[in-house]
Design a protein around this motif. Structure first.
Motif, PDB file in Angstrom:
ATOM      1  N   GLN A 629       0.857  -1.191   0.000  1.00  6.73           N
ATOM      2  CA  GLN A 629       0.000   0.000   0.000  1.00  6.73           C
ATOM      3  C   GLN A 629       0.891   1.239   0.000  1.00  6.73           C
ATOM      4  O   GLN A 629       1.717   1.434   0.894  1.00  6.73           O
ATOM      5  CB  GLN A 629      -0.905  -0.008   1.229  1.00  6.73           C
ATOM      6  CG  GLN A 629      -2.036   1.010   1.192  1.00  6.73           C
ATOM      7  CD  GLN A 629      -2.958   0.849   2.383  1.00  6.73           C
ATOM      8  OE1 GLN A 629      -2.822   1.530   3.394  1.00  6.73           O
ATOM      9  NE2 GLN A 629      -3.882  -0.087   2.275  1.00  6.73           N
ATOM     10  N   ASN A 630       0.752   2.061  -1.021  1.00  4.68           N
ATOM     11  CA  ASN A 630       1.560   3.283  -1.143  1.00  4.68           C
ATOM     12  C   ASN A 630       3.060   2.996  -1.044  1.00  4.68           C
ATOM     13  O   ASN A 630       3.817   3.716  -0.398  1.00  4.68           O
ATOM     14  CB  ASN A 630       1.152   4.313  -0.076  1.00  4.68           C
ATOM     15  CG  ASN A 630      -0.300   4.748  -0.238  1.00  4.68           C
ATOM     16  OD1 ASN A 630      -0.799   4.873  -1.360  1.00  4.68           O
ATOM     17  ND2 ASN A 630      -0.971   4.965   0.878  1.00  4.68           N
ATOM     18  N   ASN A 631       3.456   1.909  -1.696  1.00  4.75           N
ATOM     19  CA  ASN A 631       4.869   1.499  -1.733  1.00  4.75           C
ATOM     20  C   ASN A 631       5.429   1.155  -0.358  1.00  4.75           C
ATOM     21  O   ASN A 631       6.638   1.223  -0.119  1.00  4.75           O
ATOM     22  CB  ASN A 631       5.739   2.579  -2.388  1.00  4.75           C
ATOM     23  CG  ASN A 631       6.733   1.973  -3.373  1.00  4.75           C
ATOM     24  OD1 ASN A 631       6.484   0.924  -3.962  1.00  4.75           O
ATOM     25  ND2 ASN A 631       7.856   2.647  -3.550  1.00  4.75           N
ATOM     26  N   LYS A 632       4.518   0.779   0.541  1.00 10.05           N
ATOM     27  CA  LYS A 632       4.903   0.283   1.856  1.00 10.05           C
ATOM     28  C   LYS A 632       4.229  -1.070   2.069  1.00 10.05           C
ATOM     29  O   LYS A 632       3.338  -1.450   1.316  1.00 10.05           O
ATOM     30  CB  LYS A 632       4.494   1.261   2.959  1.00 10.05           C
ATOM     31  CG  LYS A 632       5.180   2.615   2.855  1.00 10.05           C
ATOM     32  CD  LYS A 632       4.730   3.551   3.977  1.00 10.05           C
ATOM     33  CE  LYS A 632       5.447   4.898   3.855  1.00 10.05           C
ATOM     34  NZ  LYS A 632       5.048   5.819   4.956  1.00 10.05           N
ATOM     35  N   ILE A 633       4.661  -1.798   3.083  1.00 14.66           N
ATOM     36  CA  ILE A 633       4.055  -3.087   3.410  1.00 14.66           C
ATOM     37  C   ILE A 633       3.320  -2.956   4.743  1.00 14.66           C
ATOM     38  O   ILE A 633       3.913  -2.529   5.746  1.00 14.66           O
ATOM     39  CB  ILE A 633       5.096  -4.208   3.510  1.00 14.66           C
ATOM     40  CG1 ILE A 633       5.895  -4.344   2.207  1.00 14.66           C
ATOM     41  CG2 ILE A 633       4.436  -5.530   3.871  1.00 14.66           C
ATOM     42  CD1 ILE A 633       5.136  -4.914   1.043  1.00 14.66           C
ATOM     43  N   ILE A 634       2.031  -3.323   4.745  1.00 16.83           N
ATOM     44  CA  ILE A 634       1.215  -3.308   5.954  1.00 16.83           C
ATOM     45  C   ILE A 634       1.075  -4.744   6.441  1.00 16.83           C
ATOM     46  O   ILE A 634       0.577  -5.609   5.719  1.00 16.83           O
ATOM     47  CB  ILE A 634      -0.186  -2.701   5.701  1.00 16.83           C
ATOM     48  CG1 ILE A 634      -0.085  -1.414   4.870  1.00 16.83           C
ATOM     49  CG2 ILE A 634      -0.918  -2.480   7.022  1.00 16.83           C
ATOM     50  CD1 ILE A 634       0.673  -0.307   5.540  1.00 16.83           C
ATOM     51  N   VAL A 635       1.536  -4.997   7.678  1.00 16.83           N
ATOM     52  CA  VAL A 635       1.597  -6.360   8.204  1.00 16.83           C
ATOM     53  C   VAL A 635       0.715  -6.486   9.446  1.00 16.83           C
ATOM     54  O   VAL A 635       0.760  -5.628  10.333  1.00 16.83           O
ATOM     55  CB  VAL A 635       3.051  -6.736   8.575  1.00 16.83           C
ATOM     56  CG1 VAL A 635       3.124  -8.203   8.995  1.00 16.83           C
ATOM     57  CG2 VAL A 635       3.993  -6.481   7.406  1.00 16.83           C
ATOM     58  N   SER A 636      -0.054  -7.594   9.497  1.00 16.24           N
ATOM     59  CA  SER A 636      -0.918  -7.824  10.658  1.00 16.24           C
ATOM     60  C   SER A 636      -1.287  -9.299  10.750  1.00 16.24           C
ATOM     61  O   SER A 636      -1.133 -10.053   9.774  1.00 16.24           O
ATOM     62  CB  SER A 636      -2.194  -6.989  10.562  1.00 16.24           C
ATOM     63  OG  SER A 636      -2.958  -7.396   9.426  1.00 16.24           O
ATOM     64  N   ALA A 637      -1.771  -9.685  11.938  1.00 16.80           N
ATOM     65  CA  ALA A 637      -2.272 -11.044  12.167  1.00 16.80           C
ATOM     66  C   ALA A 637      -3.271 -10.987  13.313  1.00 16.80           C
ATOM     67  O   ALA A 637      -3.027 -10.300  14.318  1.00 16.80           O
ATOM     68  CB  ALA A 637      -1.138 -11.995  12.496  1.00 16.80           C
ATOM     69  N   PRO A 638      -4.407 -11.691  13.203  1.00  9.65           N
ATOM     70  CA  PRO A 638      -5.416 -11.645  14.266  1.00  9.65           C
ATOM     71  C   PRO A 638      -4.887 -12.147  15.611  1.00  9.65           C
ATOM     72  O   PRO A 638      -5.378 -11.738  16.662  1.00  9.65           O
ATOM     73  CB  PRO A 638      -6.538 -12.536  13.730  1.00  9.65           C
ATOM     74  CG  PRO A 638      -5.923 -13.353  12.640  1.00  9.65           C
ATOM     75  CD  PRO A 638      -4.842 -12.521  12.076  1.00  9.65           C
ATOM     76  N   GLU A 639      -3.901 -13.029  15.587  1.00 11.33           N
ATOM     77  CA  GLU A 639      -3.360 -13.568  16.844  1.00 11.33           C
ATOM     78  C   GLU A 639      -2.470 -12.560  17.586  1.00 11.33           C
ATOM     79  O   GLU A 639      -2.084 -12.802  18.747  1.00 11.33           O
ATOM     80  CB  GLU A 639      -2.520 -14.818  16.564  1.00 11.33           C
ATOM     81  CG  GLU A 639      -3.273 -15.969  15.911  1.00 11.33           C
ATOM     82  CD  GLU A 639      -3.224 -15.895  14.400  1.00 11.33           C
ATOM     83  OE1 GLU A 639      -3.537 -16.915  13.742  1.00 11.33           O
ATOM     84  OE2 GLU A 639      -2.859 -14.818  13.849  1.00 11.33           O
ATOM     85  N   VAL A 640      -2.121 -11.442  16.908  1.00 13.18           N
ATOM     86  CA  VAL A 640      -1.182 -10.481  17.499  1.00 13.18           C
ATOM     87  C   VAL A 640      -1.813  -9.092  17.512  1.00 13.18           C
ATOM     88  O   VAL A 640      -1.585  -8.277  16.619  1.00 13.18           O
ATOM     89  CB  VAL A 640       0.154 -10.457  16.725  1.00 13.18           C
ATOM     90  CG1 VAL A 640       1.181  -9.592  17.449  1.00 13.18           C
ATOM     91  CG2 VAL A 640       0.701 -11.854  16.524  1.00 13.18           C
ATOM     92  N   PRO A 641      -2.636  -8.798  18.544  1.00 14.01           N
ATOM     93  CA  PRO A 641      -3.304  -7.496  18.596  1.00 14.01           C
ATOM     94  C   PRO A 641      -2.344  -6.341  18.891  1.00 14.01           C
ATOM     95  O   PRO A 641      -2.625  -5.190  18.543  1.00 14.01           O
ATOM     96  CB  PRO A 641      -4.331  -7.663  19.724  1.00 14.01           C
ATOM     97  CG  PRO A 641      -3.776  -8.761  20.577  1.00 14.01           C
ATOM     98  CD  PRO A 641      -3.061  -9.682  19.647  1.00 14.01           C
ATOM     99  N   ASN A 642      -1.213  -6.639  19.543  1.00 12.46           N
ATOM    100  CA  ASN A 642      -0.249  -5.594  19.886  1.00 12.46           C
ATOM    101  C   ASN A 642       1.132  -5.975  19.329  1.00 12.46           C
ATOM    102  O   ASN A 642       2.006  -6.450  20.052  1.00 12.46           O
ATOM    103  CB  ASN A 642      -0.161  -5.415  21.401  1.00 12.46           C
ATOM    104  CG  ASN A 642      -1.491  -4.986  21.999  1.00 12.46           C
ATOM    105  OD1 ASN A 642      -2.035  -3.944  21.645  1.00 12.46           O
ATOM    106  ND2 ASN A 642      -2.026  -5.809  22.895  1.00 12.46           N
ATOM    107  N   PRO A 643       1.319  -5.769  18.051  1.00 12.07           N
ATOM    108  CA  PRO A 643       2.547  -6.246  17.412  1.00 12.07           C
ATOM    109  C   PRO A 643       3.785  -5.454  17.830  1.00 12.07           C
ATOM    110  O   PRO A 643       3.706  -4.253  18.117  1.00 12.07           O
ATOM    111  CB  PRO A 643       2.257  -6.058  15.924  1.00 12.07           C
ATOM    112  CG  PRO A 643       1.268  -4.943  15.871  1.00 12.07           C
ATOM    113  CD  PRO A 643       0.421  -5.105  17.100  1.00 12.07           C
ATOM    114  N   VAL A 644       4.911  -6.161  17.851  1.00 15.58           N
ATOM    115  CA  VAL A 644       6.187  -5.561  18.232  1.00 15.58           C
ATOM    116  C   VAL A 644       7.251  -5.754  17.151  1.00 15.58           C
ATOM    117  O   VAL A 644       8.079  -4.886  16.920  1.00 15.58           O
ATOM    118  CB  VAL A 644       6.686  -6.173  19.566  1.00 15.58           C
ATOM    119  CG1 VAL A 644       8.076  -5.660  19.912  1.00 15.58           C
ATOM    120  CG2 VAL A 644       5.709  -5.862  20.688  1.00 15.58           C
ATOM    121  N   SER A 645       7.212  -6.917  16.488  1.00 12.07           N
ATOM    122  CA  SER A 645       8.289  -7.240  15.552  1.00 12.07           C
ATOM    123  C   SER A 645       7.758  -7.957  14.324  1.00 12.07           C
ATOM    124  O   SER A 645       6.732  -8.653  14.381  1.00 12.07           O
ATOM    125  CB  SER A 645       9.335  -8.124  16.239  1.00 12.07           C
ATOM    126  OG  SER A 645      10.326  -8.547  15.315  1.00 12.07           O
TER     127      SER A 645
END
Length: 688
Positions: A629-645
């Motif tokens: 998205q807009n030449n960036k990468i958006i990363v997420s996972a339902p198991e990780v509501p508060n991502p750190v790494s």
């Protein structure tokens, strides 16, 4: 008497300088005056000594300076050699003439003025004798070094026949440095020669170096010389000088305990220490006594050690070993099993095997990278206990049964009996020959130091596989070697471009249990902090089951893209996306990259990018959704509501990952955290 005077001695002195002829004439008179049958032997010995002295007085050149050579353009050209102490030597090249006097050790060095690309020329060196080196070209020279993937020859690459048929490039020259070891820095190489590229020669060239040179020649249309000094299975420490270790906080304590010895002394010390270590590990003596009983099913192997199989023993407590090892596995079969046709599959065995089942030889092979599949003759298998015994000879590098565990099995009819897991082992012979990894600096001394101070443009490097178990320390060892070479050559921060390791599923490593290969790739990426370095990423052209991927064409082309952009002014995209920064937004992490080219993309042009994982403060990684998205990468996972790494491609086998830029350069694997890795405490050790 006249026959001796006329026919033998004058002919021997023909063509010698005036001073040498005088010595020869003196020798003739001495011989005639003292000629007696009973003194014949003594006089002949004297004559040989006289002419040996004359021969040793001749100007001598390093092997690098020979017919067909390529000299570096647009830089001062060091030329050096040996003659008598105090002798005057004249060097003539193109329109240049230089004179130099040898030092007290007979060494001489002169620096020719820079030359433009061209040729062929002659290089003439004259002292008491004259040397003429013919067909000398001036162009671009690159040193190609590392381990087996740099050593990997053109004839082994994909589409090799086509490549060999398209090899009429007389302006591309290859110098192959002979493999050699030395306990102290050598002045000249053991062997080596320049070869002109042709159908007859190119097959044995370094493939990565050749494909790099071929692309440079296509773009520059000037002579290209590649100097191939590589050795399979070698670690970075053997390519680094002793002086570099002595100045390093990381290594100076280690090197202080390593004696400076000649090769004979080193070999004896190494063999004794290796034998002592192996006996301590296996708990029994290293001996061939009773070896002929080891294949028999009745032999009792309870006192033997165990190796996890498949797996090279270098990656297990047995460690770095070349020699002869017996391995045994006991299985139980039913009466029904033995009625069927039986085939034993033993993955791959490095280097040679003779395989026995219940004391009967069922197969043998000497190809270290060949799959072993042997049909077991009828009536060999028995109901109940059956014993597989393998005599393995490891000549160098890795050793043992290795490969995929699915390829280690006994097939009886349609039934598959896995053979992976623990196997009994006993070392019966430890090879006394040194390996390049036995002590530090052995290859630097023999295969790098003799090249200094030859002028060149830059270095291509493909190595790291032998250092994966000490990946964390490679962050210091690899930059140390680069800086060492730059110091030794004193030609500034010359370009140093290297290949990041491709996928290879050696340990099954991943984010959950750690990955040595991912850590080594990270160490390579961090080496880009050194000035004038570049890295070719190869995540998309590896082979998870083969440490030697055959697509070396793209490796050479990617290295060439870096050189063409950085050195030769042909501006272009030369790198894939490199991780730059991260920002946490709610339950997502937003990643930005350098070297995005004309835009980020997935290789399959899908919206979701593969290979990303995300973790919270618990450090447990989960497969992530990653979108561009807009030449960036958006990363997420339902198991990780508060991502750190975030991890990308953090695995030995990173085949799945598919982030590229639109110019088709792959992204380098990375992690955004600095959590402790599994190789952090693994340090370089030396036999003392």
């Amino acid at each position: 008497m006249k026959d001796y005077n006329k026919n033998i001695l004058p002919q021997s002195s023909q063509g010698l300088p005036q001073g040498a002829q005088t010595i020869a004439n003196f020798a003739v008179k001495y011989f005639i005056l003292n000629f007696k049958i009973k003194k014949m032997k003594k006089n002949i010995i004297f004559l040989f000594l006289v002419f040996s002295i004359m021969a040793n007085a001749n100007v001598r050149m390093p092997l690098l300076f020979s017919d067909g050579m390529v000299l570096q353009r647009n830089k001062p050209i060091p030329v050096w050699g040996w003659a008598d102490p105090g002798e005057k030597v004249e060097i003539h090249f193109n329109k240049q003439t230089k004179t130099v006097q040898t030092d007290k050790n007979g060494k001489w060095t002169v620096s020719l003025n820079p030359e433009k690309a061209g040729g062929p020329f002659e290089l003439n060196i004259t002292g008491k004798n004259k040397i003429t080196i013919k067909d000398v070209l001036v162009g671009e020279v690159w040193i190609c070094s590392g381990q087996s993937n740099m050593e990997f020859q053109v004839f082994k690459t994909v589409n090799a026949e086509k490549e060999i048929n398209d090899s009429n490039y007389p302006m591309i020259r290859h110098f192959g440095v002979a493999q050699d070891l030395s306990g102290s820095p050598k002045n000249d190489l053991k062997q080596g020669k320049w070869e002109i590229t042709s159908k007859e020669t190119v097959g044995n060239f370094t493939a990565v170096g050749y494909y790099f040179a071929k692309k440079l020649y296509a773009e520059l249309k000037i002579p290209i010389g590649i100097i191939n000094t590589s050795w399979g299975g070698t670690n970075v420490e053997t390519w680094t000088s002793r002086e570099a270790f002595q100045k390093s906080d990381e290594f100076k304590a280690i090197i202080a305990d390593v004696p400076v010895l000649n090769m004979d002394s080193i070999s004896k010390l190494y063999a004794a220490k290796m034998k002592e270590r192996v006996e301590r590990i296996q708990g029994t003596e290293v001996t061939t006594t009773n070896e002929n009983t080891f294949k028999d099913p009745a032999f009792n192997d309870k006192s033997w050690g165990e190796l996890n199989t498949p797996g090279l023993w270098e990656n297990q407590p047995l460690g770095d070993l070349d020699g002869v090892v017996w391995m045994r596995k006991t299985i139980t079969l039913s009466a029904e099993d033995i009625k069927n046709k039986a085939v034993i599959s033993l993955a791959k065995i490095d280097d040679e095997d003779i395989t026995y089942v219940n004391g009967i030889e069922v197969g043998t092979n000497k190809a270290w990278d060949a799959r072993r599949v042997y049909e077991i003759p009828a009536n060999v298998l028995k109901e109940g206990i059956n014993v597989i015994a393998i005599r393995i000879v490891d000549n160098s590098g890795g050793g043992g049964i290795y490969g995929e565990k699915e390829d280690l099995k006994l097939t009886v009819g349609s039934k598959i009996i896995p053979l992976d897991g623990n196997w009994k082992f006993k070392v019966i012979v430890v090879k006394t020959a040194l390996s390049p990894n036995s002590y530090p600096s052995l290859l630097y001394n023999a295969m790098i130091n003799p090249l200094v101070p030859y002028a060149f443009e830059g270095v291509l490097w493909y190595q790291g596989e032998a250092n994966v178990t000490r990946a964390s320390q490679y962050k210091k060892a690899f930059p140390l070697m680069i800086t060492d070479w730059r110091t030794k050559w004193n030609q500034g921060n010359f370009p140093f471009y290297f290949v990041q390791l491709a996928t290879f599923n050696e340990f099954g490593g991943n984010s959950q249990k750690g990955s040595r290969w991912a850590e080594l790739r990270e160490a390579q990426t961090e080496t880009l902090k050194l000035p004038n370095t570049g890295m070719a990423v190869t995540t998309d052209i590896g082979n998870a089951k083969d440490i030697h991927p055959t697509n070396k064409q793209d490796v050479g082309l990617r290295l060439a893209a870096i050189a063409l952009n950085n050195v030769y002014g042909k501006k272009q995209v030369f790198s894939g996306p490199m991780y730059k920064s991260m920002e946490t937004k709610g339950n997502e992490i937003v990643l930005t990259f350098d070297h995005t080219g004309s835009g980020l993309t997935a290789s399959d042009h899908s919206e979701n990018v593969k290979g990303f994982e995300i973790a919270g403060a618990d450090k447990v990684f989960h497969p992530a959704k990653a979108i561009i998205q807009n030449n960036k990468i958006i990363v997420s996972a339902p198991e990780v509501p508060n991502p750190v790494s975030v991890h990308y491609g953090w695995a030995d086998d990173d085949t799945e990952i598919n982030l590229f830029n639109k110019e088709k350069f792959p992204a380098s694997p990375f992690r955004t955290d600095n959590w402790e890795m599994i190789t952090v405490n693994e340090k370089y050790k030396v036999s003392k």
